[in-house]
Scaffold this motif. Sequence first.
Motif, PDB file in Angstrom:
ATOM      1  N   VAL A 109      -2.107  43.229  57.829  1.00 42.83           N
ATOM      2  CA  VAL A 109      -2.858  42.934  59.049  1.00 42.83           C
ATOM      3  C   VAL A 109      -3.816  41.769  58.822  1.00 42.83           C
ATOM      4  O   VAL A 109      -4.414  41.621  57.763  1.00 42.83           O
ATOM      5  CB  VAL A 109      -3.641  44.168  59.547  1.00 42.83           C
ATOM      6  CG1 VAL A 109      -2.691  45.317  59.859  1.00 42.83           C
ATOM      7  CG2 VAL A 109      -4.681  44.609  58.530  1.00 42.83           C
ATOM      8  N   ALA A 143      -7.112  40.184  60.858  1.00 38.81           N
ATOM      9  CA  ALA A 143      -8.082  40.360  61.947  1.00 38.81           C
ATOM     10  C   ALA A 143      -9.044  39.180  61.937  1.00 38.81           C
ATOM     11  O   ALA A 143      -9.777  38.980  60.963  1.00 38.81           O
ATOM     12  CB  ALA A 143      -8.832  41.676  61.781  1.00 38.81           C
ATOM     13  N   SER A 144      -9.043  38.405  63.009  1.00 33.89           N
ATOM     14  CA  SER A 144      -9.845  37.175  63.039  1.00 33.89           C
ATOM     15  C   SER A 144     -11.288  37.417  63.414  1.00 33.89           C
ATOM     16  O   SER A 144     -12.166  36.597  63.149  1.00 33.89           O
ATOM     17  CB  SER A 144      -9.232  36.182  64.028  1.00 33.89           C
ATOM     18  OG  SER A 144      -9.252  36.725  65.347  1.00 33.89           O
ATOM     19  N   THR A 190      -4.456  40.422  64.971  1.00 30.30           N
ATOM     20  CA  THR A 190      -5.336  40.893  66.030  1.00 30.30           C
ATOM     21  C   THR A 190      -6.602  40.058  66.085  1.00 30.30           C
ATOM     22  O   THR A 190      -7.086  39.603  65.040  1.00 30.30           O
ATOM     23  CB  THR A 190      -5.708  42.376  65.824  1.00 30.30           C
ATOM     24  OG1 THR A 190      -6.659  42.777  66.828  1.00 30.30           O
ATOM     25  CG2 THR A 190      -6.322  42.600  64.458  1.00 30.30           C
ATOM     26  N   ASP A 229      -9.364  41.363  66.858  1.00 29.55           N
ATOM     27  CA  ASP A 229     -10.436  42.331  66.654  1.00 29.55           C
ATOM     28  C   ASP A 229     -11.257  42.007  65.412  1.00 29.55           C
ATOM     29  O   ASP A 229     -10.786  41.346  64.485  1.00 29.55           O
ATOM     30  CB  ASP A 229      -9.868  43.743  66.527  1.00 29.55           C
ATOM     31  CG  ASP A 229      -9.247  44.243  67.821  1.00 29.55           C
ATOM     32  OD1 ASP A 229      -9.519  43.633  68.875  1.00 29.55           O
ATOM     33  OD2 ASP A 229      -8.478  45.223  67.768  1.00 29.55           O
ATOM     34  N   SER A 230     -12.469  42.533  65.372  1.00 27.78           N
ATOM     35  CA  SER A 230     -13.331  42.392  64.203  1.00 27.78           C
ATOM     36  C   SER A 230     -12.775  43.237  63.056  1.00 27.78           C
ATOM     37  O   SER A 230     -12.304  44.360  63.276  1.00 27.78           O
ATOM     38  CB  SER A 230     -14.748  42.843  64.554  1.00 27.78           C
ATOM     39  OG  SER A 230     -15.603  42.708  63.445  1.00 27.78           O
ATOM     40  N   PRO A 231     -12.800  42.721  61.821  1.00 24.69           N
ATOM     41  CA  PRO A 231     -12.162  43.434  60.706  1.00 24.69           C
ATOM     42  C   PRO A 231     -12.682  44.848  60.471  1.00 24.69           C
ATOM     43  O   PRO A 231     -11.872  45.751  60.220  1.00 24.69           O
ATOM     44  CB  PRO A 231     -12.469  42.529  59.496  1.00 24.69           C
ATOM     45  CG  PRO A 231     -12.665  41.182  60.075  1.00 24.69           C
ATOM     46  CD  PRO A 231     -13.304  41.393  61.416  1.00 24.69           C
ATOM     47  N   PHE A 275     -11.563  47.435  63.154  1.00 23.98           N
ATOM     48  CA  PHE A 275     -10.102  47.477  63.143  1.00 23.98           C
ATOM     49  C   PHE A 275      -9.591  48.241  61.930  1.00 23.98           C
ATOM     50  O   PHE A 275      -8.715  49.102  62.035  1.00 23.98           O
ATOM     51  CB  PHE A 275      -9.527  46.061  63.155  1.00 23.98           C
ATOM     52  CG  PHE A 275      -8.031  46.041  63.097  1.00 23.98           C
ATOM     53  CD1 PHE A 275      -7.286  46.239  64.241  1.00 23.98           C
ATOM     54  CD2 PHE A 275      -7.365  45.872  61.888  1.00 23.98           C
ATOM     55  CE1 PHE A 275      -5.891  46.242  64.190  1.00 23.98           C
ATOM     56  CE2 PHE A 275      -5.985  45.882  61.829  1.00 23.98           C
ATOM     57  CZ  PHE A 275      -5.245  46.070  62.984  1.00 23.98           C
TER      58      PHE A 275
END
Length: 295
Positions: free
Chosen positions: A41, A43-44, A93, A95-97, A100
Amino acid sequence: MTRQHGNAPIVVGVDGSERALDAVRWAAREAAGWNTPLRLVSASGYPDLYIGATLPPPGGLLDELEQHGNNVVHEAELAAAAEADVEIHTQVTPDSPIPFLIEASTTARMVVLGASGRGGFVGLLVGSTTIALAAHAHCPVVSVRGQPAPEGPVVVGVDGSELSEDAIEFAFEEAALRDAELVAVHTWSDADTEAVFSETRLQFEWEPLEEAEQRVLAERLAGWQERHPDVRVRRVVERDKPRHQLLELSRGAQLLVVGSRGRGGFRGMLMGSTSQALLHHAECPVMVIRKEQGE
Protein backbone atom coordinates in the motif's frame (compact mmCIF):
# COMPACT_ATOMS: atom_id res chain seq x y z
CA MET A 1 -4.83 -7.95 20.16
CA THR A 2 -6.88 -9.42 17.35
CA ARG A 3 -5.11 -12.57 16.18
CA GLN A 4 -5.35 -12.88 12.42
CA HIS A 5 -4.42 -16.24 10.93
CA GLY A 6 -5.66 -18.15 7.92
CA ASN A 7 -5.51 -16.03 4.81
CA ALA A 8 -5.01 -12.69 6.57
CA PRO A 9 -2.55 -10.64 4.48
CA ILE A 10 0.75 -9.15 5.48
CA VAL A 11 0.46 -5.39 4.86
CA VAL A 12 3.51 -3.39 3.78
CA GLY A 13 3.67 0.42 3.67
CA VAL A 14 5.76 1.51 0.68
CA ASP A 15 7.03 4.96 -0.35
CA GLY A 16 9.67 4.35 -3.00
CA SER A 17 12.64 4.34 -0.64
CA GLU A 18 15.24 1.57 -0.55
CA ARG A 19 14.36 0.89 3.11
CA ALA A 20 10.74 0.32 2.08
CA LEU A 21 11.90 -2.13 -0.58
CA ASP A 22 13.90 -3.96 2.10
CA ALA A 23 10.64 -4.23 4.04
CA VAL A 24 8.85 -5.53 0.93
CA ARG A 25 11.46 -8.25 0.38
CA TRP A 26 11.35 -9.30 4.04
CA ALA A 27 7.55 -9.36 4.01
CA ALA A 28 7.46 -11.35 0.77
CA ARG A 29 9.56 -14.10 2.35
CA GLU A 30 7.35 -13.98 5.44
CA ALA A 31 4.16 -14.21 3.38
CA ALA A 32 5.54 -17.15 1.41
CA GLY A 33 6.40 -18.92 4.65
CA TRP A 34 2.89 -18.46 6.02
CA ASN A 35 1.26 -19.03 2.60
CA THR A 36 -0.65 -15.77 2.97
CA PRO A 37 -1.15 -12.84 0.56
CA LEU A 38 1.03 -9.74 0.49
CA ARG A 39 -0.70 -6.35 0.39
CA LEU A 40 1.44 -3.43 -0.78
CA VAL A 41 0.00 0.00 0.00
CA SER A 42 1.02 3.58 -0.74
CA ALA A 43 -0.71 6.34 1.25
CA SER A 44 0.10 9.89 0.15
CA GLY A 45 -1.67 11.71 2.97
CA TYR A 46 -3.18 14.14 0.44
CA PRO A 47 -5.98 15.42 2.73
CA ASP A 48 -3.40 16.36 5.39
CA LEU A 49 -1.34 18.48 3.02
CA TYR A 50 -3.80 21.36 2.97
CA ILE A 51 -5.47 21.29 6.36
CA GLY A 52 -5.83 24.93 7.40
CA ALA A 53 -4.46 26.20 4.07
CA THR A 54 -6.01 29.37 2.65
CA LEU A 55 -5.51 28.29 -0.96
CA PRO A 56 -6.83 25.15 -2.60
CA PRO A 57 -4.27 22.58 -3.79
CA PRO A 58 -3.07 22.99 -7.37
CA GLY A 59 -5.34 21.19 -9.83
CA GLY A 60 -3.66 17.98 -10.83
CA LEU A 61 -1.72 17.48 -7.60
CA LEU A 62 -3.91 14.55 -6.67
CA ASP A 63 -3.28 13.03 -10.10
CA GLU A 64 0.48 13.49 -9.62
CA LEU A 65 0.38 11.88 -6.18
CA GLU A 66 -1.68 9.00 -7.53
CA GLN A 67 0.77 8.46 -10.38
CA HIS A 68 3.68 8.53 -7.96
CA GLY A 69 1.87 5.99 -5.77
CA ASN A 70 1.25 3.75 -8.76
CA ASN A 71 4.94 3.88 -9.67
CA VAL A 72 5.93 3.11 -6.08
CA VAL A 73 3.68 0.06 -5.69
CA HIS A 74 4.67 -1.23 -9.13
CA GLU A 75 8.34 -1.12 -8.14
CA ALA A 76 7.49 -2.81 -4.85
CA GLU A 77 5.46 -5.48 -6.65
CA LEU A 78 8.42 -6.31 -8.89
CA ALA A 79 10.72 -6.55 -5.84
CA ALA A 80 8.29 -8.85 -4.02
CA ALA A 81 7.78 -11.11 -7.04
CA ALA A 82 11.52 -11.44 -7.49
CA GLU A 83 11.93 -12.39 -3.83
CA ALA A 84 9.23 -15.05 -3.40
CA ASP A 85 6.33 -16.79 -5.10
CA VAL A 86 3.47 -15.09 -3.28
CA GLU A 87 0.02 -13.68 -4.03
CA ILE A 88 0.34 -9.88 -4.28
CA HIS A 89 -2.29 -7.14 -4.00
CA THR A 90 -1.59 -3.42 -4.38
CA GLN A 91 -3.41 -0.26 -3.31
CA VAL A 92 -2.81 3.46 -3.75
CA THR A 93 -4.77 5.83 -1.52
CA PRO A 94 -4.78 9.58 -0.79
CA ASP A 95 -5.51 8.78 2.86
CA SER A 96 -3.13 9.74 5.66
CA PRO A 97 -0.74 6.86 6.48
CA ILE A 98 -1.48 6.54 10.21
CA PRO A 99 -5.28 6.06 10.13
CA PHE A 100 -5.05 4.07 6.92
CA LEU A 101 -2.53 1.58 8.35
CA ILE A 102 -4.41 1.33 11.64
CA GLU A 103 -7.57 0.43 9.73
CA ALA A 104 -5.62 -2.01 7.54
CA SER A 105 -4.23 -3.66 10.67
CA THR A 106 -7.71 -4.86 11.70
CA THR A 107 -7.60 -7.54 9.01
CA ALA A 108 -3.83 -8.06 8.71
CA ARG A 109 -1.53 -10.72 10.06
CA MET A 110 1.07 -8.00 10.58
CA VAL A 111 2.02 -4.55 9.28
CA VAL A 112 5.58 -4.25 7.96
CA LEU A 113 7.47 -0.98 7.48
CA GLY A 114 10.95 0.10 6.52
CA ALA A 115 13.18 1.56 9.21
CA SER A 116 12.89 4.97 7.56
CA GLY A 117 11.77 6.36 4.27
CA ARG A 118 10.54 9.35 2.35
CA GLY A 119 7.22 10.52 0.97
CA GLY A 120 4.10 9.49 2.83
CA PHE A 121 5.97 7.27 5.26
CA VAL A 122 8.85 9.62 6.03
CA GLY A 123 10.47 8.94 9.39
CA LEU A 124 7.85 6.29 10.03
CA LEU A 125 9.79 4.22 12.51
CA VAL A 126 11.68 6.91 14.35
CA GLY A 127 8.96 9.39 15.27
CA SER A 128 5.35 10.00 16.16
CA THR A 129 3.94 7.85 13.35
CA THR A 130 5.48 4.68 14.73
CA ILE A 131 4.40 5.43 18.27
CA ALA A 132 0.86 6.07 17.06
CA LEU A 133 0.78 2.87 15.01
CA ALA A 134 2.26 0.75 17.79
CA ALA A 135 -0.22 2.24 20.26
CA HIS A 136 -3.28 1.56 18.11
CA ALA A 137 -2.55 -1.21 15.59
CA HIS A 138 -4.61 -4.36 15.90
CA CYS A 139 -1.78 -6.68 14.87
CA PRO A 140 2.02 -6.87 15.26
CA VAL A 141 4.07 -4.08 13.71
CA VAL A 142 7.45 -4.98 12.20
CA SER A 143 10.28 -2.52 11.62
CA VAL A 144 12.65 -3.99 9.03
CA ARG A 145 16.12 -2.72 9.79
CA GLY A 146 19.67 -3.99 9.91
CA GLN A 147 20.78 -7.19 8.25
CA PRO A 148 18.81 -10.22 9.49
CA ALA A 149 21.05 -13.28 9.76
CA PRO A 150 19.53 -16.16 7.75
CA GLU A 151 20.88 -18.76 10.17
CA GLY A 152 20.45 -16.67 13.33
CA PRO A 153 17.96 -17.11 16.17
CA VAL A 154 14.66 -15.42 16.93
CA VAL A 155 15.08 -13.34 20.10
CA VAL A 156 12.19 -12.52 22.45
CA GLY A 157 12.06 -10.23 25.48
CA VAL A 158 10.24 -11.80 28.44
CA ASP A 159 9.29 -9.82 31.55
CA GLY A 160 6.69 -12.10 33.15
CA SER A 161 3.69 -9.94 32.17
CA GLU A 162 0.59 -11.08 30.30
CA LEU A 163 1.75 -9.10 27.29
CA SER A 164 5.03 -10.94 27.15
CA GLU A 165 2.99 -14.15 26.84
CA ASP A 166 1.76 -12.79 23.50
CA ALA A 167 5.32 -11.93 22.51
CA ILE A 168 6.45 -15.46 23.43
CA GLU A 169 3.64 -16.97 21.34
CA PHE A 170 4.56 -14.95 18.26
CA ALA A 171 8.26 -15.65 18.80
CA PHE A 172 7.71 -19.42 19.00
CA GLU A 173 5.63 -19.29 15.81
CA GLU A 174 8.31 -17.31 13.99
CA ALA A 175 11.08 -19.62 15.22
CA ALA A 176 9.10 -22.69 14.14
CA LEU A 177 8.49 -21.14 10.71
CA ARG A 178 12.22 -20.55 10.24
CA ASP A 179 13.43 -23.75 11.96
CA ALA A 180 15.48 -21.39 14.10
CA GLU A 181 16.67 -21.35 17.69
CA LEU A 182 14.62 -19.21 20.06
CA VAL A 183 16.56 -17.06 22.55
CA ALA A 184 14.35 -15.96 25.45
CA VAL A 185 15.77 -12.95 27.31
CA HIS A 186 14.76 -12.06 30.88
CA THR A 187 16.53 -9.33 32.83
CA TRP A 188 16.20 -8.42 36.46
CA SER A 189 17.42 -5.90 38.99
CA ASP A 190 17.70 -6.11 42.76
CA ALA A 191 16.20 -2.61 42.77
CA ASP A 192 12.96 -3.97 41.28
CA THR A 193 10.69 -4.06 44.33
CA GLU A 194 8.01 -6.03 42.47
CA ALA A 195 10.50 -8.83 41.90
CA VAL A 196 12.14 -8.60 45.33
CA PHE A 197 8.84 -8.88 47.20
CA SER A 198 6.97 -11.10 44.76
CA GLU A 199 4.46 -13.57 46.13
CA THR A 200 5.98 -16.49 44.27
CA ARG A 201 9.41 -15.76 45.69
CA LEU A 202 7.95 -15.72 49.21
CA GLN A 203 6.37 -19.13 48.58
CA PHE A 204 9.85 -20.50 47.92
CA GLU A 205 11.14 -19.18 51.26
CA TRP A 206 12.88 -16.13 49.84
CA GLU A 207 14.96 -18.01 47.33
CA PRO A 208 17.86 -15.97 45.86
CA LEU A 209 16.53 -13.40 43.42
CA GLU A 210 18.50 -14.74 40.48
CA GLU A 211 17.11 -18.23 41.04
CA ALA A 212 13.61 -16.77 41.31
CA GLU A 213 14.02 -14.98 37.97
CA GLN A 214 15.37 -18.15 36.36
CA ARG A 215 12.26 -19.96 37.55
CA VAL A 216 9.95 -17.17 36.28
CA LEU A 217 11.41 -17.53 32.78
CA ALA A 218 11.23 -21.33 32.85
CA GLU A 219 7.57 -21.20 33.91
CA ARG A 220 6.70 -18.69 31.17
CA LEU A 221 8.28 -20.86 28.49
CA ALA A 222 7.13 -24.29 29.65
CA GLY A 223 3.70 -24.43 27.99
CA TRP A 224 4.97 -22.98 24.72
CA GLN A 225 7.85 -25.46 24.58
CA GLU A 226 5.30 -28.27 24.88
CA ARG A 227 3.33 -26.82 21.95
CA HIS A 228 6.47 -26.37 19.85
CA PRO A 229 8.70 -29.33 20.83
CA ASP A 230 10.87 -28.93 17.74
CA VAL A 231 11.92 -25.37 18.58
CA ARG A 232 15.30 -25.20 20.27
CA VAL A 233 15.21 -22.76 23.21
CA ARG A 234 18.10 -20.96 24.89
CA ARG A 235 17.39 -18.98 28.04
CA VAL A 236 19.26 -15.79 28.92
CA VAL A 237 18.72 -14.40 32.43
CA GLU A 238 20.89 -11.44 33.35
CA ARG A 239 21.08 -8.71 35.94
CA ASP A 240 20.95 -5.91 33.40
CA LYS A 241 18.73 -3.45 31.56
CA PRO A 242 16.65 -5.16 28.87
CA ARG A 243 17.80 -2.92 26.03
CA HIS A 244 21.45 -3.86 26.62
CA GLN A 245 20.79 -7.57 26.27
CA LEU A 246 18.33 -7.21 23.41
CA LEU A 247 20.58 -4.92 21.40
CA GLU A 248 23.54 -7.23 21.91
CA LEU A 249 21.55 -10.28 20.85
CA SER A 250 20.07 -8.48 17.83
CA ARG A 251 23.51 -8.81 16.25
CA GLY A 252 23.29 -12.03 14.30
CA ALA A 253 19.54 -12.55 14.93
CA GLN A 254 16.81 -13.08 12.35
CA LEU A 255 14.13 -11.27 14.32
CA LEU A 256 13.65 -9.51 17.67
CA VAL A 257 10.18 -9.77 19.27
CA VAL A 258 9.11 -7.46 22.10
CA GLY A 259 5.95 -6.32 23.85
CA SER A 260 5.02 -2.65 23.82
CA ARG A 261 4.23 -2.47 27.50
CA GLY A 262 4.51 -4.70 30.54
CA ARG A 263 6.13 -4.61 33.95
CA GLY A 264 9.67 -4.06 35.06
CA GLY A 265 12.22 -3.35 32.37
CA PHE A 266 9.72 -3.55 29.51
CA ARG A 267 7.12 -1.12 30.90
CA GLY A 268 6.37 1.66 28.44
CA MET A 269 8.78 0.16 25.94
CA LEU A 270 7.46 2.23 23.04
CA MET A 271 7.58 5.53 24.87
CA GLY A 272 11.00 5.52 26.49
CA SER A 273 14.67 4.81 26.11
CA THR A 274 14.29 1.07 25.50
CA SER A 275 12.11 1.55 22.44
CA GLN A 276 14.34 4.29 21.10
CA ALA A 277 17.39 2.07 21.48
CA LEU A 278 15.71 -0.85 19.70
CA LEU A 279 14.16 1.14 16.87
CA HIS A 280 17.31 3.14 16.22
CA HIS A 281 20.04 0.60 16.91
CA ALA A 282 18.77 -3.01 16.66
CA GLU A 283 20.66 -4.86 13.97
CA CYS A 284 17.76 -7.03 12.83
CA PRO A 285 14.02 -6.57 12.18
CA VAL A 286 11.98 -5.72 15.28
CA MET A 287 8.45 -7.07 15.81
CA VAL A 288 6.37 -5.08 18.31
CA ILE A 289 3.43 -6.80 20.03
CA ARG A 290 0.90 -4.72 21.92
CA LYS A 291 -2.16 -5.34 24.06
CA GLU A 292 -5.33 -3.54 23.10
CA GLN A 293 -7.11 -1.58 25.80
CA GLY A 294 -9.89 -3.53 27.41
CA GLU A 295 -8.46 -6.98 26.72
